[in-house]
Design a protein around this motif. Structure first.
Motif, PDB file in Angstrom:
ATOM      1  N   ARG A 158       0.833  -1.217   0.000  1.00  0.00           N
ATOM      2  CA  ARG A 158       0.000   0.000   0.000  1.00  0.00           C
ATOM      3  C   ARG A 158       0.858   1.253   0.000  1.00  0.00           C
ATOM      4  NH1 ARG A 158      -4.545  -0.629   4.584  1.00  0.00           N
ATOM      5  NH2 ARG A 158      -5.370   1.239   3.561  1.00  0.00           N
ATOM      6  N   GLU A 179      -9.433 -15.296  -4.968  1.00  0.00           N
ATOM      7  CA  GLU A 179     -10.388 -14.523  -4.169  1.00  0.00           C
ATOM      8  C   GLU A 179     -10.966 -15.340  -3.017  1.00  0.00           C
ATOM      9  OE1 GLU A 179     -11.328 -11.171  -4.552  1.00  0.00           O
ATOM     10  OE2 GLU A 179      -9.567 -11.138  -5.864  1.00  0.00           O
ATOM     11  N   SER A 228      -8.651  -8.171  -6.113  1.00  0.00           N
ATOM     12  CA  SER A 228      -9.626  -7.137  -5.738  1.00  0.00           C
ATOM     13  C   SER A 228      -9.039  -6.175  -4.715  1.00  0.00           C
ATOM     14  CB  SER A 228     -10.900  -7.779  -5.181  1.00  0.00           C
ATOM     15  OG  SER A 228     -10.622  -8.558  -4.024  1.00  0.00           O
ATOM     16  N   VAL A 229      -8.232  -6.695  -3.795  1.00  0.00           N
ATOM     17  CA  VAL A 229      -7.611  -5.848  -2.782  1.00  0.00           C
ATOM     18  C   VAL A 229      -6.543  -4.964  -3.410  1.00  0.00           C
ATOM     19  CG1 VAL A 229      -6.243  -5.858  -0.666  1.00  0.00           C
ATOM     20  CG2 VAL A 229      -8.146  -7.464  -0.923  1.00  0.00           C
ATOM     21  N   GLN A 230      -5.745  -5.531  -4.308  1.00  0.00           N
ATOM     22  CA  GLN A 230      -4.716  -4.724  -4.969  1.00  0.00           C
ATOM     23  C   GLN A 230      -5.332  -3.570  -5.757  1.00  0.00           C
ATOM     24  OE1 GLN A 230      -1.326  -6.773  -6.795  1.00  0.00           O
ATOM     25  NE2 GLN A 230      -2.120  -8.718  -6.020  1.00  0.00           N
ATOM     26  N   LEU A 231      -6.420  -3.833  -6.457  1.00  0.00           N
ATOM     27  CA  LEU A 231      -7.091  -2.768  -7.212  1.00  0.00           C
ATOM     28  C   LEU A 231      -7.619  -1.690  -6.273  1.00  0.00           C
ATOM     29  CD1 LEU A 231      -9.043  -4.903  -9.849  1.00  0.00           C
ATOM     30  CD2 LEU A 231      -6.909  -3.640 -10.188  1.00  0.00           C
ATOM     31  N   SER A 232      -8.147  -2.113  -5.124  1.00  0.00           N
ATOM     32  CA  SER A 232      -8.652  -1.126  -4.161  1.00  0.00           C
ATOM     33  C   SER A 232      -7.520  -0.272  -3.610  1.00  0.00           C
ATOM     34  CB  SER A 232      -9.405  -1.824  -3.020  1.00  0.00           C
ATOM     35  OG  SER A 232      -8.517  -2.524  -2.153  1.00  0.00           O
ATOM     36  N   TRP A 233      -6.345  -0.848  -3.398  1.00  0.00           N
ATOM     37  CA  TRP A 233      -5.196  -0.076  -2.910  1.00  0.00           C
ATOM     38  C   TRP A 233      -4.718   0.919  -3.952  1.00  0.00           C
ATOM     39  CZ3 TRP A 233      -2.145  -4.836  -0.676  1.00  0.00           C
ATOM     40  CH2 TRP A 233      -2.702  -5.198   0.551  1.00  0.00           C
ATOM     41  N   ASN A 242      -6.622   2.407  -6.195  1.00  0.00           N
ATOM     42  CA  ASN A 242      -7.592   3.509  -6.122  1.00  0.00           C
ATOM     43  C   ASN A 242      -7.339   4.370  -4.892  1.00  0.00           C
ATOM     44  OD1 ASN A 242      -9.619   3.385  -8.376  1.00  0.00           O
ATOM     45  ND2 ASN A 242      -9.826   1.276  -7.659  1.00  0.00           N
ATOM     46  N   GLU A 243      -7.080   3.728  -3.779  1.00  0.00           N
ATOM     47  CA  GLU A 243      -6.810   4.442  -2.527  1.00  0.00           C
ATOM     48  C   GLU A 243      -5.570   5.321  -2.655  1.00  0.00           C
ATOM     49  OE1 GLU A 243      -6.737   2.343   1.569  1.00  0.00           O
ATOM     50  OE2 GLU A 243      -4.634   2.434   0.917  1.00  0.00           O
TER      51      GLU A 243
END
Length: 231
Positions: A132, A157, A200-205, A207-208
Motif C-alpha cells: 500500500r 479470491e 480485488s484488494v490490490q485494485l482497491s489499494w 484507487n486508494e
C-alpha cells in the motif's frame, strides 16, 4: 515485511540464482511472453523517450521487452539484489544512459518524475502495508497522466480458487524440463517468499493511492497485469 530479516532472505535468494533466472522463466511462468507483452502493451506515454522506472527490475527482462516499444526510453532499474542487477548491466552493456540502483525500493526515494513506473514479479514479496505504501509512492513519483503497470501475482479470491490456481501452476512446473531439484527450489521460494494478495484488494489499494484509472488487463490464474493511470 518483517523487517530486515525478510529483506535479507529475499536478497540472498535472488542473488543465489541470478545466473539461472532468465533461462528458467519460461518453465516457471505460464504464458510468459503473453504476460510480458501485455504489460508492455499497457504502457503508454506521449513522450517519445519516456522516463521509466522499473522497480524490482532483477535481470532487466521486463526492460528488454519495453525497450522494443520505447527504444529511446530513459530507463532506471531498481532492485535489492546486486547480482540480479549485475545481470541487467550485462544485458544493457551496449546501451549507455541506463541507471542502476541497488536499494530497498520500499524505503528508498524513488526519484522522478517518471512517465511510466513498471514492475514484474517483485511486489508480491512485500507485506500488505509495504504494498500500500509503495503504491502511494509510485503515484507521487509519476507525472500527471503517468502510468503504473504491474505484472505480478495475485491470490485467489477464495481458498477454493487459491488451491485451483496452485494446482494449475504445479502442473505447469511438472510439465517442463527442470529437474526435481530445480522444481523443489522454485516451490521453496514460492512457499517462503511469496506474499500474494487478492486482485480485488490490490485494485482497491491502487484507487486508494490516488490513481484515477485502474484496471486489470491480463489474468492467468495467479498471474496478473494491472494498470493504473495518474489523473
Amino acid at each position: 515485511m518483517r523487517g530486515g530479516f525478510v529483506l535479507d532472505h529475499i536478497r540472498e535468494a535472488f542473488n543465489r540464482f541470478a545466473q539461472e533466472y532468465d533461462t528458467q522463466r519460461e518453465y516457471v511462468i505460464p504464458e510468459l511472453r503473453q504476460f510480458y507483452s501485455t504489460a508492455v502493451w499497457a504502457m503508454e506515454s506521449p513522450a517519445p523517450g519516456p522516463a521509466i522506472l522499473d522497480v524490482g527490475a532483477g535481470t532487466g527482462l521486463l526492460g528488454a521487452f519495453l525497450l522494443q516499444k520505447f527504444p529511446d526510453a530513459r530507463l532506471t532499474l531498481m532492485d535489492i539484489a546486486e547480482e540480479m542487477l549485475g545481470m541487467a548491466r550485462k544485458r544493457f552493456a551496449a546501451r549507455p544512459g541506463t541507471e542502476y540502483r541497488v536499494c530497498d525500493y520500499t524505503r528508498a526515494d524513488l526519484g522522478g518524475p517518471y512517465d511510466i513506473v513498471c514492475s514484474a514479479l517483485s511486489i508480491h514479496h512485500l507485506s500488505p502495508e509495504d504494498k500500500r505504501r509503495l503504491f502511494r509512492k509510485i503515484h507521487d513519483a509519476l507525472v500527471p497522466g503517468g502510468m503504473f503497470v504491474n505484472a505480478d501475482q495475485a491470490d485467489g479470491e477464495t481458498p477454493f480458487f487459491r488451491e485451483r490456481y496452485l494446482e494449475y501452476w504445479n502442473e505447469f512446473l511438472r510439465s517442463g524440463p527442470m529437474t526435481d531439484a530445480q522444481q523443489a527450489e522454485i516451490l521453496k521460494r514460492r512457499d517462503t517468499l511469496d506474499r500474494n494478495e487478492k486482485l480485488s484488494v490490490q485494485l482497491s489499494w491502487l484507487n486508494e493511492a490516488g490513481f484515477s484509472d485502474v484496471d486489470v488487463v491480463y489474468r492467468n490464474r495467479t498471474f496478473i497485469v494491472t494498470v493504473a493511470r495518474k489523473g
